[in-house]
Motif scaffolding. Structure first.
Motif, PDB file in Angstrom:
ATOM      1  N   ASN A   1       0.827  -1.225  -0.172  1.00 16.44           N
ATOM      2  CA  ASN A   1       0.141  -0.087   0.010  1.00 16.44           C
ATOM      3  C   ASN A   1       0.764   1.223  -0.023  1.00 16.44           C
ATOM      4  OD1 ASN A   1      -2.561   1.198  -0.210  1.00 16.44           O
ATOM      5  ND2 ASN A   1      -2.567   1.332   2.059  1.00 16.44           N
ATOM      6  N   ILE A   2       1.849   0.947  -0.852  1.00 15.30           N
ATOM      7  CA  ILE A   2       2.871   2.543  -0.940  1.00 15.30           C
ATOM      8  C   ILE A   2       2.179   3.508  -1.855  1.00 15.30           C
ATOM      9  CG2 ILE A   2       5.197   3.165  -1.784  1.00 15.30           C
ATOM     10  CD1 ILE A   2       6.213   0.553  -0.752  1.00 15.30           C
ATOM     11  N   HIS A   3       2.294   4.781  -1.451  1.00 10.62           N
ATOM     12  CA  HIS A   3       1.642   5.627  -2.507  1.00 10.62           C
ATOM     13  C   HIS A   3       2.235   6.896  -2.560  1.00 10.62           C
ATOM     14  CE1 HIS A   3      -2.394   3.748  -2.645  1.00 10.62           C
ATOM     15  NE2 HIS A   3      -2.356   3.532  -1.533  1.00 10.62           N
ATOM     16  N   VAL A   4       3.463   6.795  -2.650  1.00  8.05           N
ATOM     17  CA  VAL A   4       4.533   7.881  -2.661  1.00  8.05           C
ATOM     18  C   VAL A   4       5.491   7.703  -4.100  1.00  8.05           C
ATOM     19  CG1 VAL A   4       4.909   8.501  -0.418  1.00  8.05           C
ATOM     20  CG2 VAL A   4       6.278   6.760  -1.277  1.00  8.05           C
ATOM     21  N   LEU A   5       5.633   8.745  -4.762  1.00 12.12           N
ATOM     22  CA  LEU A   5       6.108   8.714  -6.078  1.00 12.12           C
ATOM     23  C   LEU A   5       7.680   8.218  -5.707  1.00 12.12           C
ATOM     24  CD1 LEU A   5       6.017   9.282  -9.268  1.00 12.12           C
ATOM     25  CD2 LEU A   5       6.620  11.534  -8.707  1.00 12.12           C
ATOM     26  N   TRP A   6       8.227   8.832  -5.052  1.00 13.90           N
ATOM     27  CA  TRP A   6       9.753   8.504  -5.145  1.00 13.90           C
ATOM     28  C   TRP A   6      10.105   7.121  -4.868  1.00 13.90           C
ATOM     29  CZ3 TRP A   6      11.994   5.464  -1.211  1.00 13.90           C
ATOM     30  CH2 TRP A   6      11.281   5.506   0.191  1.00 13.90           C
ATOM     31  N   TYR A   7       9.372   6.250  -4.224  1.00 20.41           N
ATOM     32  CA  TYR A   7       9.550   4.695  -4.283  1.00 20.41           C
ATOM     33  C   TYR A   7       9.499   4.149  -5.544  1.00 20.41           C
ATOM     34  CZ  TYR A   7       8.565   0.018  -3.286  1.00 20.41           C
ATOM     35  OH  TYR A   7       8.671  -1.694  -3.221  1.00 20.41           O
ATOM     36  N   PHE A   8       8.677   4.539  -6.568  1.00 20.62           N
ATOM     37  CA  PHE A   8       8.576   3.991  -7.662  1.00 20.62           C
ATOM     38  C   PHE A   8       9.583   4.448  -8.587  1.00 20.62           C
ATOM     39  CE2 PHE A   8       3.949   3.719  -6.059  1.00 20.62           C
ATOM     40  CZ  PHE A   8       3.820   2.596  -5.870  1.00 20.62           C
ATOM     41  N   VAL A   9       9.941   5.776  -8.550  1.00 18.99           N
ATOM     42  CA  VAL A   9      11.060   6.186  -9.335  1.00 18.99           C
ATOM     43  C   VAL A   9      12.325   5.459  -8.864  1.00 18.99           C
ATOM     44  CG1 VAL A   9      12.660   8.332  -9.815  1.00 18.99           C
ATOM     45  CG2 VAL A   9       9.939   8.531  -9.690  1.00 18.99           C
ATOM     46  N   VAL A  10      12.601   5.175  -7.849  1.00 21.68           N
ATOM     47  CA  VAL A  10      13.820   4.736  -7.160  1.00 21.68           C
ATOM     48  C   VAL A  10      14.152   3.292  -7.656  1.00 21.68           C
ATOM     49  CG1 VAL A  10      15.058   3.943  -5.044  1.00 21.68           C
ATOM     50  CG2 VAL A  10      14.310   6.215  -5.312  1.00 21.68           C
ATOM     51  N   ILE A  11      12.938   2.621  -7.800  1.00 23.30           N
ATOM     52  CA  ILE A  11      12.725   1.360  -8.076  1.00 23.30           C
ATOM     53  C   ILE A  11      13.212   1.184  -9.589  1.00 23.30           C
ATOM     54  CG2 ILE A  11      11.467  -0.689  -8.560  1.00 23.30           C
ATOM     55  CD1 ILE A  11      12.312  -0.479  -5.722  1.00 23.30           C
ATOM     56  N   GLN A  12      12.529   2.275 -10.601  1.00 19.41           N
ATOM     57  CA  GLN A  12      12.739   2.166 -11.622  1.00 19.41           C
ATOM     58  C   GLN A  12      14.469   2.467 -11.962  1.00 19.41           C
ATOM     59  OE1 GLN A  12      10.614   0.415 -13.439  1.00 19.41           O
ATOM     60  NE2 GLN A  12       9.942   2.036 -14.902  1.00 19.41           N
TER      61      GLN A  12
END
Length: 506
Positions: free
Chosen positions: A139-150
């Motif tokens: 239930n993660i809803h912060v942009l930086w998480y998805f950007v860092v993973i990418q």
């Protein structure tokens, strides 16, 4: 025992055994890079799930959103009006990291054992792909998480291309390299198709599984790679391929017994045996700037930048173009866009076959790029007049656009990595492949970005940009095409001279 058998029998046995190992390596590397592309595809499928119109869906009883909120079913932070910019940031995070990391990856790839390097890259790629999907379950809803993973995924994915091209180049000589790698390069389209199908199973439900399942498959393939990948033919007593490193006098004397396949195999086995008893000096790995000095690397790298710009713009924007201009449904537009990939498979095989026959890699690329420019112009103006014309022109455009792209990233990279100026040192193959594909990846990131900026002014301007990039790619190969034409003239003059001598003797 060996001396009691005719040399022809030993040649057949050696050829048969070598062919089995070559086929195995070709299949294994095909599956490896299929998994790499499969793990990249889910984000394009799940985008429609991250942001959607919720007005036609039933809101849960315990939902806390307001009645007028039409984005209640979207996934934050992509539920805002600027969702296109946010999704674009996620895309560019991967593409930019991939482009930057590719230049570094080749340097590491030629200094580390390919089996370890490729296995670690696949395990990490599977991990980061799965972590993106786990954002749903956590239930993660912060942009930086998805950007860092990418960003992390883009960096570790750079381990794939230089490694598999190097491995295939180690096993196959230049003779049929274009055709073999043209067929082999279809793993890109196969991976895209598999990624789409797998991601589509869970996209309307638990979309996190659209990433977790491809991630697990990729990591599993990494373990298989560690167990079964064979880096060099000599590791299993197979005959090494003939590159540019052999002395010219040996190559020009086919009647020399030392040039027979049986003798070549014996020589390679003696070398392996000698190195097992006493340490042999390994060829030094080439530097980044040393690889740039190899003739043709700079020209083909810059050509690929513009060729990949065109190819990736079609990849990311073609479904939307068909949807807006031809007024097909979203599903029909997506189905039609796959014909461009199908044409790319045909174009890659034809480019490899023609370049093998003519021994002109640059000329083959240049001719296909010249033909691609008017075809893109015609497709934009008359390609949407009917379903038949749309299908035919999509396949033709796909072949002409992706043919040079496939040839440069495979056979050309392998040729330059084993260039005669290296005097048999094939350790440059990984660095050369990384430089060429890394430069092309800059175009892959730049093309969709420019298309997004230009498309509001009209689709015609987007196609003018693509045609301009195609022409620039062609112009960058002019010097190499000129050299190939001169080489053909010399070859023809020698052939006619030999014919005249034979006629005079008769």
């Amino acid at each position: 025992m060996r001396s009691s058998l005719a040399p022809g029998i030993w040649f057949f046995r050696a050829f048969s055994r070598d062919s089995w190992f070559q086929g195995f390596i070709l299949l294994l590397t095909f599956l490896i890079y299929t998994c790499y592309h499969m793990s990249r595809k889910p984000i394009s499928i799940v985008k429609s799930r991250l942001h959607q119109n919720c007005s036609e869906q039933i809101k849960p009883i315990n939902d806390t959103h307001s009645l007028n909120d039409t984005m209640w079913c979207s996934w934050a932070p992509f539920d805002k009006d600027n969702y296109k910019e946010l999704l674009g940031a996620v895309d560019n995070a991967f593409l930019v990291a991939y482009a930057i990391g590719m230049f570094i990856s080749g340097v590491f790839g030629e200094r580390l054992p390919l089996r370890y390097y490729l296995s670690a890259g696949m395990l990490l790629s599977g991990l980061f792909t799965s972590l993106f999907g786990l954002g749903y379950f956590w239930n993660i809803h912060v942009l930086w998480y998805f950007v860092v993973i990418q960003v992390c995924n883009g960096l570790v994915q750079t381990t794939g291309w230089p490694s598999v091209v190097t491995c295939v180049g180690n096993w196959f000589g230049k003779g049929k390299r274009g055709l073999i790698m043209g067929i082999w390069n279809s793993h890109t389209s196969v991976g895209n198709i598999l990624g789409s199908l797998i991601a589509g199973i869970w996209v309307n439900g638990q979309w996190g599984l659209s990433f977790v399942v491809p991630g697990i498959i990729t990591a599993t393939m990494g373990v298989i790679t560690f167990l079964f990948l064979i880096e060099h033919p000599e590791d299993v007593d197979c005959t090494p391929p003939q590159h540019h490193g052999e002395p010219a006098e040996n190559q020009d004397n086919p009647e020399d017994p030392g040039n027979s396949p049986y003798s070549i195999r014996e020589s390679s086995l003696e070398t392996v045996a000698k190195c097992s008893k006493e340490p042999c000096e390994e060829p030094a790995a080439i530097s980044f700037f040393g690889a740039l000095r190899i003739p043709g690397v700079v020209e083909f790298s810059l050509c690929l930048l513009f060729a990949k710009l065109v190819s990736y713009t079609f990849l990311y924007w073609l479904p939307l173009y068909i949807f807006n201009v031809a007024h097909f449904s979203a599903k029909e537009a997506g189905d039609l866009s796959t014909l461009f990939d199908a044409g790319g498979i045909i174009g890659g095989i034809m480019a490899g076959l023609i370049s093998d026959y003519t021994n002109g890699r640059a000329t083959t690329c240049c001719v296909m790029l010249i033909l691609a420019a008017p075809m893109m112009f015609l497709y934009n103006h008359i390609g949407q007049d009917g379903i038949t014309s749309s299908i035919v022109m999509l396949i033709i455009c796909g072949g002409l656009v992706n043919g040079p792209y496939a040839l440069i990233t495979t056979a050309v990279s392998a040729d330059l990595g084993t260039h005669k100026s290296l005097k048999g040192n094939a350790k440059a193959l990984s660095t050369v492949t990384a430089i060429i594909d890394g430069t092309g990846s800059i175009g892959a990131a730049l093309g969709p970005l420019l298309a997004g900026l230009i498309s509001p002014t009209g689709w015609n301007n987007v196609f003018y940009m693509l045609i301009s990039a195609d022409i620039l790619a062609c112009l960058l190969l002019c010097r190499l095409v000129y050299k190939e034409i001169l080489a053909w003239k010399v070859s023809l003059s020698r052939g006619s001279g030999s014919s005249m001598v034979l006629t005079h003797q008769r």
